[in-house]
Design a protein around this motif. Sequence first.
Motif, mmCIF file in Angstrom:
data_model
loop_
_atom_site.group_PDB
_atom_site.id
_atom_site.type_symbol
_atom_site.label_atom_id
_atom_site.label_comp_id
_atom_site.label_asym_id
_atom_site.label_seq_id
_atom_site.Cartn_x
_atom_site.Cartn_y
_atom_site.Cartn_z
ATOM 1 N N THR A 135 29.513 24.979 36.253
ATOM 2 C CA THR A 135 29.002 26.089 37.032
ATOM 3 C C THR A 135 29.814 26.240 38.313
ATOM 4 O OG1 THR A 135 26.782 25.715 36.180
ATOM 5 C CG2 THR A 135 26.977 27.046 38.181
ATOM 6 N N VAL A 136 30.211 27.465 38.606
ATOM 7 C CA VAL A 136 30.936 27.744 39.841
ATOM 8 C C VAL A 136 29.953 27.709 40.990
ATOM 9 C CG1 VAL A 136 32.303 29.458 41.071
ATOM 10 C CG2 VAL A 136 32.607 29.152 38.615
ATOM 11 N N GLN A 137 30.292 27.008 42.033
ATOM 12 C CA GLN A 137 29.393 26.838 43.161
ATOM 13 C C GLN A 137 29.453 28.043 44.100
ATOM 14 O OE1 GLN A 137 27.210 24.241 43.359
ATOM 15 N NE2 GLN A 137 28.037 23.899 41.297
ATOM 16 N N PRO A 138 28.334 28.343 44.785
ATOM 17 C CA PRO A 138 28.356 29.420 45.777
ATOM 18 C C PRO A 138 29.482 29.203 46.784
ATOM 19 C CG PRO A 138 26.116 28.677 45.406
ATOM 20 C CD PRO A 138 27.006 27.713 44.685
ATOM 21 N N GLY A 139 30.191 30.249 47.096
ATOM 22 C CA GLY A 139 31.293 30.141 48.041
ATOM 23 C C GLY A 139 32.629 29.883 47.391
ATOM 24 N N ASP A 140 32.642 29.622 46.067
ATOM 25 C CA ASP A 140 33.907 29.403 45.348
ATOM 26 C C ASP A 140 34.341 30.710 44.690
ATOM 27 O OD1 ASP A 140 33.838 26.779 46.062
ATOM 28 O OD2 ASP A 140 33.139 26.033 44.129
ATOM 29 N N TYR A 141 35.530 31.165 45.052
ATOM 30 C CA TYR A 141 36.014 32.435 44.532
ATOM 31 C C TYR A 141 37.449 32.282 44.074
ATOM 32 C CZ TYR A 141 32.019 33.874 47.327
ATOM 33 O OH TYR A 141 30.760 33.971 47.860
ATOM 34 N N ALA A 142 37.853 33.153 43.174
ATOM 35 C CA ALA A 142 39.244 33.161 42.738
ATOM 36 C C ALA A 142 40.139 33.580 43.905
ATOM 37 C CB ALA A 142 39.417 34.136 41.578
ATOM 38 N N ARG A 143 41.316 33.003 43.958
ATOM 39 C CA ARG A 143 42.284 33.339 45.014
ATOM 40 C C ARG A 143 43.511 33.994 44.387
ATOM 41 N NH1 ARG A 143 40.244 28.429 46.540
ATOM 42 N NH2 ARG A 143 41.869 27.313 45.395
ATOM 43 N N VAL A 144 43.985 35.049 45.028
ATOM 44 C CA VAL A 144 45.203 35.744 44.616
ATOM 45 C C VAL A 144 46.103 35.838 45.841
ATOM 46 C CG1 VAL A 144 46.211 37.839 43.656
ATOM 47 C CG2 VAL A 144 43.940 37.103 42.900
ATOM 48 N N ASN A 145 47.276 35.249 45.763
ATOM 49 C CA ASN A 145 48.203 35.295 46.887
ATOM 50 C C ASN A 145 49.136 36.490 46.737
ATOM 51 O OD1 ASN A 145 47.177 32.875 47.978
ATOM 52 N ND2 ASN A 145 48.513 31.670 46.641
ATOM 53 N N THR A 146 49.308 37.229 47.815
ATOM 54 C CA THR A 146 50.192 38.381 47.800
ATOM 55 C C THR A 146 51.635 37.940 47.619
ATOM 56 O OG1 THR A 146 48.713 39.635 49.244
ATOM 57 C CG2 THR A 146 50.990 40.382 49.106
ATOM 58 N N ASP A 161 44.606 31.484 41.035
ATOM 59 C CA ASP A 161 44.132 30.142 40.695
ATOM 60 C C ASP A 161 43.026 30.156 39.645
ATOM 61 O OD1 ASP A 161 42.039 31.131 42.185
ATOM 62 O OD2 ASP A 161 41.836 29.357 43.476
ATOM 63 N N ASP A 162 42.441 31.326 39.365
ATOM 64 C CA ASP A 162 41.359 31.441 38.374
ATOM 65 C C ASP A 162 41.444 32.831 37.755
ATOM 66 O OD1 ASP A 162 39.077 31.535 36.876
ATOM 67 O OD2 ASP A 162 37.687 31.399 38.568
ATOM 68 N N ILE A 163 42.187 32.955 36.662
ATOM 69 C CA ILE A 163 42.421 34.262 36.057
ATOM 70 C C ILE A 163 41.133 34.886 35.537
ATOM 71 C CG2 ILE A 163 42.886 33.373 33.734
ATOM 72 C CD1 ILE A 163 44.714 36.286 35.527
ATOM 73 N N HIS A 164 40.143 34.045 35.169
ATOM 74 C CA HIS A 164 38.872 34.579 34.669
ATOM 75 C C HIS A 164 37.978 35.052 35.811
ATOM 76 C CE1 HIS A 164 39.631 33.300 30.565
ATOM 77 N NE2 HIS A 164 40.038 32.142 31.036
ATOM 78 N N GLY A 165 38.313 34.688 37.034
ATOM 79 C CA GLY A 165 37.494 35.057 38.185
ATOM 80 C C GLY A 165 37.924 36.348 38.848
ATOM 81 N N ASP A 195 33.023 35.661 31.623
ATOM 82 C CA ASP A 195 32.252 34.480 32.014
ATOM 83 C C ASP A 195 32.370 34.130 33.491
ATOM 84 O OD1 ASP A 195 34.820 33.400 32.108
ATOM 85 O OD2 ASP A 195 34.618 32.419 30.168
ATOM 86 N N ARG A 196 33.041 34.965 34.270
ATOM 87 C CA ARG A 196 33.168 34.699 35.711
ATOM 88 C C ARG A 196 33.086 36.007 36.469
ATOM 89 N NH1 ARG A 196 33.654 32.869 39.365
ATOM 90 N NH2 ARG A 196 35.543 31.857 40.066
#
Length: 448
Positions: free
Chosen positions: A82-93, A190-194, A440-441
């Motif tokens: 389970t993804v915890q609250p406050g955890d989000y996918a990151r995308v760097n420009t 870092d999380d393509i599904h997110g 799923d995310r």
Amino acid sequence: MAKCPHLGNLNPFKMRFRTFWLSGLCIYVTLALGCGGGGGGSEDPGADLTQVPPPSNAPSDAQGGSGGASDTPTDTSGSLQTVQPGDYARVNTTPSCPLVAGSEAAEFKLLFANLDGAPYFDEIVEDAVHNQFQQLAPLKDYTANFAFYRLELTGADALGCEATGNSSGASFACNDERVHQAILEQCEVDDIHGVIKVVIADTGYGASGGEIIYLGSDSQWPDADTALFNLKNLVVHEVGHNFGLADLYDGGTNADGSPVTGWPSELSREWGNLDGPGCEKWCNSYKPASEYTLSASAACNTFDSKDACVSHNRSESGECKTDDGGTVSCCTWSEDAEDEYFGSQCTPAWGTEDIGLDCMEGAGCYYGGAYGNNSWRPAKSWPDSIMYGAGQSEAFDSVSQQALSEVIRCCGTSGDSTASCASFREEYVAFMKDSQPYKDRLGSCGFN
């Protein structure tokens, strides 16, 4: 006989798309078929497609069926993480994956991918960001929670992209995992599904919601204004599916008189804007079935045989009759069980009578949803909600607005660890697993 549009000079890959699309379009024009605009349900291949709503200026979409399934990562014990609250996918420009609007710190990331030079790509992205996400309620109240990126993709063949051949749905789909890999080669994710991905290609009308949203543009449209008119509000409609909203339009009827359904009623009602009889999610009471008298198909529950049921308001060839607004007004027959509201195996194919009492402002309780006729929806017709008819509506209905706000608040803001969101997150994660397995995310909700 309807004439097919001129094919023009297309490369072999686009020719394959165009051939599938045009064959469907010619049938569409000849039979005056319709569409709604949504995704998620799977239509029975034996469906009587002449019973879907009449044409809209917006394209339609069907099951978010993509070419490749997405595997959900597990821990060493095999249980879902389970993804915890406050955890989000990151995308760097990066130069190949620039940020076009919003902040890298935003909780929700959208990647717009231009596949093989899709026509009007820049205008479509600009319109989606500034005229949809930043102008439509409730999304406009959460602009700080969304970031938008763009990138270029090439080689549709290598990505497993194929025409669907669905004249009333998505015009193409690719292999999700190949698209993911192509994105990761250009973007630091870092999380393509997110993240939410929107792939745009030159394939004509059509869109589908799922792990990846596939959106068709068309090089034969004369200008960008035409493209934006045809694709009005379609991006936020598809993203609405990722946020747990169902299509509200007519799902159609099968040739044998059974309803076209995507899921059993108990699952279809898990979507934020569908419910059971009475619509307890947004109404406090409802009229009994004995008062369901205004609809053209109100007599359906009086038929106790399949023959009588499916022949009501049908032509000699078996086609459902529709009213002036294109609403299906015949009946459908369930072989398995009685409907819990009508108390009959024979029920309306579609309902336009509001049984809701003391409902949320702007909402009612109408029989039928794209994912099953045993569900109930809050909006009556196309102009009433972007989830009903994207191109014919200027806004989401009030129930869909409330559901969107709750998802954004609990899955994409710093308040998602509050007691109210803790309960919401638990229920929402279960919903995504059961009713929306292709996505799923979402933000900090779902699995990682």
